[in-house]
Design an enzyme around this catalytic site. Structure first.
Site, short mmCIF file in Angstrom:
data_model
loop_
_atom_site.label_atom_id
_atom_site.label_comp_id
_atom_site.label_asym_id
_atom_site.label_seq_id
_atom_site.Cartn_x
_atom_site.Cartn_y
_atom_site.Cartn_z
N GLU A 46 1.01 -1.14 -0.28
CA GLU A 46 0.01 -0.10 0.19
C GLU A 46 0.71 1.53 -0.05
O GLU A 46 1.39 1.34 0.65
CB GLU A 46 -0.95 -0.51 1.14
CG GLU A 46 -1.95 0.77 1.28
CD GLU A 46 -1.62 2.47 1.66
OE1 GLU A 46 -1.55 3.27 0.31
OE2 GLU A 46 -1.91 2.85 3.14
N CYS A 60 -2.75 10.69 5.76
CA CYS A 60 -2.56 10.37 4.46
C CYS A 60 -3.77 9.48 3.73
O CYS A 60 -5.30 10.13 4.96
CB CYS A 60 -1.81 9.47 4.17
SG CYS A 60 -2.83 7.10 5.52
#
Length: 596
Positions: A298, A332
């Site tokens: 990721e 994020c």
């Protein structure tokens, strides 16, 4: 119809019983976690209260200690050892021993572990958020949204559906195997190695840990050198919950260090989950290739936020600013590219500018601020470089937020919320991951142009599309090459923990969260068995038994057509041919036996 009344009464009684059972609180024990050494009560000794000045221009790769400090104040927090490769491999060995025992645990025991964690989290939200805030600089509200809610949602989903998706799953056996039962089994892989980023220190530990432990694995988590202080405290919570359900020691471990530590974990684990940058992700893939360890990556994101002309401008503007600031140095999964239809461009920019100007940044515990500090050292300089590049190429700053009272040593850890217009894709700001509170807005004229702009990126994590027509928004989102999409909302996909999360292109591959993420922690095994054992067994037809008969291939041709022919009459004709050859073969065998 009278016979239906008993069924209705039974169904109603069942529903009442289920409701009454919900009113009975589950028997979940409480755990005690020592937090005396991490609470900031103002009584720290002089040794642990000085301002830390990290060395600039060099990395700590050769250091034997991971130094920890509050980015919002630069106050020193302590240090942790940078583990060597030998030490990491020993930790993995201990985790592997624990996993052998835990693999035999029941789902009941695993659910109790989750309930204990959930109870502790709900009762200690302030403590968990404060530690995250001090270690990364984020505000308490941001910590609650990104750390607490997401983790509680994941635990709740696992409690509700986790066992269901790890039970054997039966599949169709096809035409040639009608006498067989086919299923998929999900077994633990062994030791999961997770290397996680600093931006959500609590959730980034709990997210892979929950999936790994619930699926019967052990896990060793290498936390970021920028969030080691909080990570080591969060491990205490996990260890206390494991002890409460009598789980083996060392089932979950947190390790600290730098590149060498992470490389050793990759070479020792049975599966690697990495959350971080594309550059480090490529290094991990190279190392994992040596032992052919499966990897989930990721990586970065540069999410597009598309606003059509038929939206409620004030409503979407609020969401847009939240999405932009969520991509700040503390968080994020934020939006970094904003595309607004030219018909509402001016009004949208004006609305966003008002909100951005009202946003204040400062130390989370020094006052009421909307945004905290930037966690990474020197990152504000990089953000300013991206802004300067855009300004040099014709962009314009329309609005900026304000600063609160900043301590002298922490000035470089803050960057004001910044709204920029007149941007285009020649600017680094629209191509490189900023990971900062910068909101560049670009106009578009048609849906096709918006789609083209959104896809003009090396990243492909997520997108958000807003339109007064839900059908239109879905049509646009379906053509954007990314892993997650939100329609008339932002980042809501991650709060639906039944959904997988991950991206494409430089945003990585593989998925965590959801069914796919849970099963990614498993050895997926296909199993076939006789449906009516021992009455019907697999028998090799005579024509293809060794030695293969002269009509063996002819028999196979007819068998294939009988099973898979498109025309029912052709299939019946082929079936007759198959039966005839079997009959002739059996007659031939009988004659030979008589002659003998």
């Amino acid at each position: 119809m009278p016979f239906l009344w008993p069924l209705i009464v039974l169904g109603f009684a069942y529903a009442i019983c289920r409701f009454l059972l919900m009113l009975i609180p589950p028997n979940v024990p409480s755990i005690e976690v020592d937090a005396s050494d991490v609470l900031d009560d103002g009584n720290q000794t002089q040794e642990n209260s000085f301002i830390y000045i990290p060395p600039r221009g060099k990395t700590q790769q050769s250091e034997i200690k991971v130094q920890c400090y509050e980015p919002a104040t630069m106050k020193y927090l302590g240090y942790f050892p940078a583990l060597s490769a030998v030490e990491v491999k020993e930790r993995v060995v201990q985790a592997r021993k624990a996993q052998k025992t835990w693999a035999k645990s029941s789902f009941k025991q695993r659910r109790q572990f989750l309930r204990i964690l959930l109870k502790y989290i709900i009762e200690h939200q302030e403590l968990i958020c404060e530690i995250s805030s001090r270690d990364t600089g984020k505000t308490m509200v941001d910590a609650s949204l990104g750390e607490i809610m997401t983790t509680c949602e994941k635990i709740t989903w696992l409690l509700s559906e986790g066992e269901r998706w790890l039970r054997p799953e039966y599949r169709s056996s096809g035409r040639s195997m009608l006498h067989k039962k086919s299923k998929v089994e999900f077994h633990p892989l062994g030791v999961i190695g997770a290397i996680v980023s600093w931006n959500y220190p609590f959730h980034n530990i709990f997210n892979p840990m929950l999936a790994a432990v619930f699926s019967g694995n052990s896990i060793v988590i290498k936390v970021s050198e920028n969030a080691s202080w909080s990570g080591c405290f969060y491990l205490r919570i996990i260890q206390a919950a494991l002890a409460a359900v009598e789980a083996p020691e060392n089932l979950v471990d947190v390790i600290t260090g730098f590149a060498e530590t992470g490389e050793a974990l990759v070479s020792s684990a049975d599966k690697v989950i990495f959350v971080g940058s594309p550059g480090v992700g490529r290094m991990i893939m190279r190392n994992a290739a040596e032992t052919l360890v499966p990897v989930t990556l990721e990586l970065g994101g540069k999410d597009a936020f598309i606003v059509c002309e038929d939206v409620d401008v004030p409503h979407v503007a609020q969401i847009a600013v939240r999405a932009a600031l969520q991509s700040s140095g503390q968080n994020c999964a934020g939006a970094e590219r904003f595309y607004v239809h030219r018909d509402i461009y001016s009004s949208f920019v004006s609305q966003v500018a008002k909100i951005v100007k009202s946003v204040s940044a400062g130390p989370p515990f020094a006052g009421k601020y909307d945004m905290g500090a930037i966690c990474l050292q020197d990152h504000s300089e990089r953000l300013q470089h991206l802004v300067n590049d855009a300004l040099d190429k014709g962009a314009e700053i329309v609005a900026r937020g304000s600063f609160g009272h900043l301590s002298e040593g922490a000035v470089d850890q803050f960057f004001p919320p910044t709204l920029i217009v007149n941007v285009n894709h020649t600017m680094k700001l629209m191509q490189e991951e900023a990971f900062g509170p910068i909101m560049p807005i670009m106009k578009f004229s048609t849906d096709e142009e918006a789609i083209k702009l959104a896809n003009d990126s090396r990243y492909g994590l997520g997108c958000a599309v807003f339109s007064g027509s839900q059908r239109r928004a879905k049509e646009i989102a379906s053509q954007i090459h990314c892993g997650v999409a939100a329609i008339n909302d932002f980042a809501s996909t991650y709060m639906c923990q039944s959904l997988p999360f991950g991206g494409v292109k430089d945003s990585g591959f593989g998925r965590f969260a959801g069914v796919e993420g849970l099963r990614a922690c498993c050895l997926v095994k296909s199993v076939v068995e006789d449906r009516w054992w021992p009455y019907i067994k697999t028998i090799i037809p005579k024509p293809i038994q060794y030695p293969v008969k002269e009509n063996g291939f002819e028999f196979q041709e007819s068998l294939v057509e009988a099973l898979y022919g498109l025309n029912i009459w052709d299939r019946l004709r082929a079936l007759v041919s198959v039966l005839k050859m079997l009959s002739d073969q059996n007659s031939h065998v009988t004659i030979n036996r008589r002659n003998d």
